[in-house]
Design an enzyme around this catalytic site. Structure first.
Site, PDB file in Angstrom:
ATOM      1  N   GLY A  88      68.278  28.959   9.172  1.00  0.00           N
ATOM      2  CA  GLY A  88      66.829  28.986   9.398  1.00  0.00           C
ATOM      3  C   GLY A  88      66.241  30.298   8.917  1.00  0.00           C
ATOM      4  O   GLY A  88      66.962  31.312   8.823  1.00  0.00           O
ATOM      5  N   ALA A  89      64.951  30.259   8.600  1.00  0.00           N
ATOM      6  CA  ALA A  89      64.315  31.450   8.023  1.00  0.00           C
ATOM      7  C   ALA A  89      62.920  31.672   8.597  1.00  0.00           C
ATOM      8  O   ALA A  89      62.054  32.251   7.948  1.00  0.00           O
ATOM      9  CB  ALA A  89      64.252  31.295   6.499  1.00  0.00           C
TER      10      ALA A  89
ATOM     11  N   ASP B  87      62.203  40.323  21.038  1.00  0.00           N
ATOM     12  CA  ASP B  87      63.090  39.187  20.714  1.00  0.00           C
ATOM     13  C   ASP B  87      64.341  39.704  20.009  1.00  0.00           C
ATOM     14  O   ASP B  87      65.455  39.225  20.254  1.00  0.00           O
ATOM     15  CB  ASP B  87      62.396  38.207  19.748  1.00  0.00           C
ATOM     16  CG  ASP B  87      61.338  37.366  20.437  1.00  0.00           C
ATOM     17  OD1 ASP B  87      61.469  37.110  21.642  1.00  0.00           O
ATOM     18  OD2 ASP B  87      60.364  36.966  19.751  1.00  0.00           O
TER      19      ASP B  87
ATOM     20  N   LYS C 293      52.699  35.111  17.110  1.00  0.00           N
ATOM     21  CA  LYS C 293      53.378  36.414  16.987  1.00  0.00           C
ATOM     22  C   LYS C 293      52.904  37.213  15.776  1.00  0.00           C
ATOM     23  O   LYS C 293      52.791  38.428  15.831  1.00  0.00           O
ATOM     24  CB  LYS C 293      54.903  36.229  16.951  1.00  0.00           C
ATOM     25  CG  LYS C 293      55.463  35.741  18.290  1.00  0.00           C
ATOM     26  CD  LYS C 293      56.970  35.584  18.279  1.00  0.00           C
ATOM     27  CE  LYS C 293      57.439  34.878  19.540  1.00  0.00           C
ATOM     28  NZ  LYS C 293      58.889  34.703  19.616  1.00  0.00           N
TER      29      LYS C 293
HETATM   30  P1  NDP Z   1      59.822  28.621  12.818  1.00  0.00           P
HETATM   31  O1  NDP Z   1      58.938  27.438  12.859  1.00  0.00           O
HETATM   32  O2  NDP Z   1      59.254  29.948  12.425  1.00  0.00           O
HETATM   33  O3  NDP Z   1      61.094  28.300  11.846  1.00  0.00           O
HETATM   34  C1  NDP Z   1      61.815  27.120  11.974  1.00  0.00           C
HETATM   35  C2  NDP Z   1      62.974  27.101  10.956  1.00  0.00           C
HETATM   36  O4  NDP Z   1      63.771  25.971  11.248  1.00  0.00           O
HETATM   37  C3  NDP Z   1      62.539  27.002   9.500  1.00  0.00           C
HETATM   38  O5  NDP Z   1      63.363  27.856   8.743  1.00  0.00           O
HETATM   39  C4  NDP Z   1      62.807  25.524   9.156  1.00  0.00           C
HETATM   40  O6  NDP Z   1      63.168  25.308   7.807  1.00  0.00           O
HETATM   41  C5  NDP Z   1      64.005  25.238  10.033  1.00  0.00           C
HETATM   42  N1  NDP Z   1      64.147  23.832  10.403  1.00  0.00           N
HETATM   43  C6  NDP Z   1      63.310  23.089  11.189  1.00  0.00           C
HETATM   44  N2  NDP Z   1      63.810  21.844  11.347  1.00  0.00           N
HETATM   45  C7  NDP Z   1      64.985  21.797  10.664  1.00  0.00           C
HETATM   46  C8  NDP Z   1      65.960  20.782  10.449  1.00  0.00           C
HETATM   47  N3  NDP Z   1      65.846  19.565  10.997  1.00  0.00           N
HETATM   48  N4  NDP Z   1      67.042  21.095   9.695  1.00  0.00           N
HETATM   49  C9  NDP Z   1      67.180  22.313   9.172  1.00  0.00           C
HETATM   50  N5  NDP Z   1      66.289  23.319   9.306  1.00  0.00           N
HETATM   51  C10 NDP Z   1      65.198  23.056  10.056  1.00  0.00           C
HETATM   52  O7  NDP Z   1      60.480  28.698  14.269  1.00  0.00           O
HETATM   53  P2  NDP Z   1      60.896  29.979  15.127  1.00  0.00           P
HETATM   54  O8  NDP Z   1      61.763  30.874  14.325  1.00  0.00           O
HETATM   55  O9  NDP Z   1      59.690  30.551  15.777  1.00  0.00           O
HETATM   56  O10 NDP Z   1      61.749  29.289  16.297  1.00  0.00           O
HETATM   57  C11 NDP Z   1      62.953  28.637  15.986  1.00  0.00           C
HETATM   58  C12 NDP Z   1      63.700  28.254  17.261  1.00  0.00           C
HETATM   59  O11 NDP Z   1      63.967  29.401  18.044  1.00  0.00           O
HETATM   60  C13 NDP Z   1      62.929  27.294  18.161  1.00  0.00           C
HETATM   61  O12 NDP Z   1      63.818  26.279  18.544  1.00  0.00           O
HETATM   62  C14 NDP Z   1      62.548  28.147  19.358  1.00  0.00           C
HETATM   63  O13 NDP Z   1      62.478  27.382  20.540  1.00  0.00           O
HETATM   64  C15 NDP Z   1      63.700  29.145  19.410  1.00  0.00           C
HETATM   65  N6  NDP Z   1      63.405  30.436  20.049  1.00  0.00           N
HETATM   66  C16 NDP Z   1      64.200  30.870  21.083  1.00  0.00           C
HETATM   67  C17 NDP Z   1      63.965  32.102  21.689  1.00  0.00           C
HETATM   68  C18 NDP Z   1      64.824  32.552  22.817  1.00  0.00           C
HETATM   69  O14 NDP Z   1      64.464  33.559  23.470  1.00  0.00           O
HETATM   70  N7  NDP Z   1      65.936  31.916  23.098  1.00  0.00           N
HETATM   71  C19 NDP Z   1      62.875  32.991  21.228  1.00  0.00           C
HETATM   72  C20 NDP Z   1      62.111  32.456  20.120  1.00  0.00           C
HETATM   73  C21 NDP Z   1      62.389  31.213  19.558  1.00  0.00           C
HETATM   74  P3  NDP Z   1      62.064  25.040   6.636  1.00  0.00           P
HETATM   75  O15 NDP Z   1      61.579  26.401   6.206  1.00  0.00           O
HETATM   76  O16 NDP Z   1      62.823  24.328   5.584  1.00  0.00           O
HETATM   77  O17 NDP Z   1      60.977  24.211   7.253  1.00  0.00           O
END
Ligand code: NDP
Length: 268
Positions: free
Chosen positions: A121-122, A100, A64
């Site tokens: 989450g960020a 989105d 993206k």
């Molecule tokens: P990113 O990889 O950009 O971000 C993931 C975030 O999750 C980070 O902030 C990370 O924290 C945090 N994280 C990961 N594992 C854990 C954990 N075990 N405990 C706490 N925090 C955690 O992901 P995206 O934003 O691209 O996607 C996130 C979710 O959104 C996915 O599950 C995806 O499938 C879903 N999604 C759904 C959509 C929909 O249309 N319904 C559209 C797009 C995404 P840190 O920075 O500390 O690593």
């Protein structure tokens, strides 16, 4: 004229976008097709798009930001998010959008009176959601496990914390955008703290779809209205379809066709 659309991603085989779009294309009798494009090297994004002659595309993880950087023009909220999930090809110029964000907002419209939100989450999804909430005058606070990704939010005037400096308050809605619970049974935050936050909230939503995550199970246990990310997925596709076909088709009709796919063709 035949039109060609695709979803770019890596991986991309799991994506249901081709099903949603192709069914709707067919329902309207449009001469078009929507496929999948797995791109291993983001460097070739623009070249691939143009060489394949796509009229439009959706973009999923992890492309993206690449898509944003490769557009000639960016419309709307994608400028703030700095990520694009929908592109149209206008005479060789790539025009980028982010559906989105609006898709998420459509998905929470049934939750009334929201004034504040806690986003867990960020990552990219959190950015999209925080920005759309800001445009709707909903105060978004971001809470992330680690510090690195917080900077974007602080730089853009959001309240943002890492786990190490968070002071809990009351939030109308708790939104999980972390991938905790996607492939495991992890909570996106320490369970007791999460329980306390849910208790003082009105609504909970997880952007993960097709799964009752541990977070949603807690919300259910506390009898809070809650939902998963299926509607967000649906509405981002509806809004992308409108853009692909220059708003020729009624949004309600697009939604009806795509909902049919969700309800009858997909076991998600
Ligand atoms: P990113 O990889 O950009 O971000 C993931 C975030 O999750 C980070 O902030 C990370 O924290 C945090 N994280 C990961 N594992 C854990 C954990 N075990 N405990 C706490 N925090 C955690 O992901 P995206 O934003 O691209 O996607 C996130 C979710 O959104 C996915 O599950 C995806 O499938 C879903 N999604 C759904 C959509 C929909 O249309 N319904 C559209 C797009 C995404 P840190 O920075 O500390 O690593």
């Amino acid at each position: 004229m035949n039109k060609l659309f695709t979803i770019f991603g890596n991986p991309v085989s799991h994506s249901i976008s081709p099903l949603l779009h192709n069914y709707t294309i067919r329902a309207f009798g449009i001469n078009a097709c929507y496929g999948r494009t797995m791109l291993e090297n983001p460097k070739y994004f623009r070249e691939t798009f143009l060489k394949c002659g796509f009229n439009g595309a959706n973009i999923t993880v992890p492309l993206k930001e690449t898509a944003f950087e490769n557009c000639d023009e960016i419309y709307g909220i994608a400028n703030n998010i700095k990520a694009v999930n929908t592109i149209i090809n206008k005479n060789g110029k790539l025009i980028g959008y982010n559906t989105d964000a609006s898709g998420f907002y459509e998905s929470i419209k049934e939750f009334k009176g929201i004034k504040s939100a806690l986003i867990l989450g960020a990552g990219g999804t959190a950015k999209a959601i925080a920005n759309i909430l800001k445009t709707k005058e909903i105060k978004a606070t971001v809470l992330n496990r680690s510090e690195k990704r917080i900077k974007y939010f602080l730089d853009n005037d959001f309240e943002a914390f890492s786990w190490s400096n968070f002071y809990p308050k009351k939030y109308d809605i708790i939104i999980n955008t972390t991938s905790a619970g996607l492939k495991d049974n992890a909570f996106p935050l320490e369970e007791n703290l999460l329980n306390a936050l849910i208790k003082t909230s009105y609504y909970c939503i997880d952007v993960i779809y097709n799964k009752q995550t541990p977070f949603l199970k807690l919300a259910k246990k506390q009898n809070k209205p809650h939902k998963d990310g299926a509607d967000m997925l649906l509405y981002q596709a509806v809004l992308a379809f409108e853009i692909f076909f220059n708003y020729q088709y009624k949004k309600n009709d697009i939604e009806k066709h795509m909902k049919y796919v969700f309800g009858h063709l997909l076991k998600i």
